[in-house]
Write a protein that holds these residues in place. Structure first.
Motif, short mmCIF file in Angstrom:
data_model
loop_
_atom_site.label_atom_id
_atom_site.label_comp_id
_atom_site.label_asym_id
_atom_site.label_seq_id
_atom_site.Cartn_x
_atom_site.Cartn_y
_atom_site.Cartn_z
N GLU A 1 9.43 21.19 8.27
CA GLU A 1 9.31 20.89 7.54
C GLU A 1 7.96 21.33 6.17
O GLU A 1 7.28 20.76 7.12
CB GLU A 1 9.48 19.21 6.82
N SER A 2 8.48 21.92 5.84
CA SER A 2 7.32 21.74 4.43
C SER A 2 6.61 20.19 3.73
O SER A 2 7.06 19.71 3.71
CB SER A 2 6.82 23.08 3.55
N GLU A 3 5.20 20.74 3.88
CA GLU A 3 3.71 19.79 3.56
C GLU A 3 4.27 19.98 1.40
O GLU A 3 4.09 18.43 1.11
CB GLU A 3 3.13 19.71 3.13
N GLU B 1 0.85 -1.35 -0.26
CA GLU B 1 0.35 -0.35 -0.01
C GLU B 1 0.59 1.21 0.11
O GLU B 1 1.68 1.19 0.69
CB GLU B 1 -0.98 0.13 1.28
N GLN B 2 0.90 2.65 -0.76
CA GLN B 2 1.44 3.45 -0.72
C GLN B 2 0.99 4.88 0.73
O GLN B 2 0.20 5.07 0.59
CB GLN B 2 1.23 4.38 -2.32
N VAL B 3 1.62 4.27 1.24
CA VAL B 3 2.04 5.07 2.25
C VAL B 3 2.62 6.34 2.66
O VAL B 3 3.82 6.44 1.96
CB VAL B 3 2.31 4.03 3.52
N ARG B 4 1.97 7.88 2.68
CA ARG B 4 3.04 8.79 2.64
C ARG B 4 4.10 8.83 3.52
O ARG B 4 4.11 8.44 4.80
CB ARG B 4 2.25 10.11 2.88
N VAL B 5 5.59 9.09 3.59
CA VAL B 5 6.80 9.27 4.39
C VAL B 5 6.31 10.87 5.22
O VAL B 5 5.60 11.91 5.06
CB VAL B 5 7.98 9.62 3.67
N PRO B 6 6.46 10.34 6.89
CA PRO B 6 5.90 11.61 7.71
C PRO B 6 7.45 12.43 7.57
O PRO B 6 8.78 12.39 7.48
CB PRO B 6 6.38 10.93 8.98
#
Length: 118
Positions: free
Chosen positions: A113-115, A103-108
């Motif tokens: 840090e800006s999004e 599953e594709q998971v966003r890196v924290p």
């Protein structure tokens, strides 16, 4: 000064060479090279191509055995055994992604840090 390709022979050796098979052939070939060199060479190539054609025919005969005509009954069986086609499923199968369970998971992000959301 250049050296010739002729081999030096004494008079006696030259007479013996002229009487030998090689000497007679060399003399005749110098007079008529196509008859004594070209014609046998072309004949050898032609005969070899006919002789080797049987070896190449085996390759094509084996390919012909693999390809056979299908009966109507075989075609009907093949149509009935087909699985349903789904474009997305085929895409993932071809990509090799269907085998993996992920599953594709966003890196924290780190604190502050800006999004980078546009």
């Amino acid at each position: 000064m250049s050296f010739s390709g002729k081999k030096f022979r004494s008079r006696r050796q030259q007479l013996a060479y002229d009487l030998s098979f090689a000497g007679r052939y060399q003399k005749r070939m110098n007079k008529n090279p196509f008859l004594y060199f070209g014609l046998p060479f072309c004949g050898l190539i032609t005969l070899a191509s006919f002789w080797l054609s049987s070896f190449t025919a085996v390759k094509y005969e084996q390919q012909d055995r693999k390809i056979q005509e299908m009966n109507e009954e075989d075609l009907v069986k093949m149509k009935n055994n087909q699985r349903q086609f789904d474009m997305k499923e085929e895409y993932y199968r071809l990509q090799g992604l269907a085998d993996q369970d992920w599953e594709q998971v966003r890196v924290p992000r780190r604190k502050g840090e800006s999004e980078n959301v546009w």
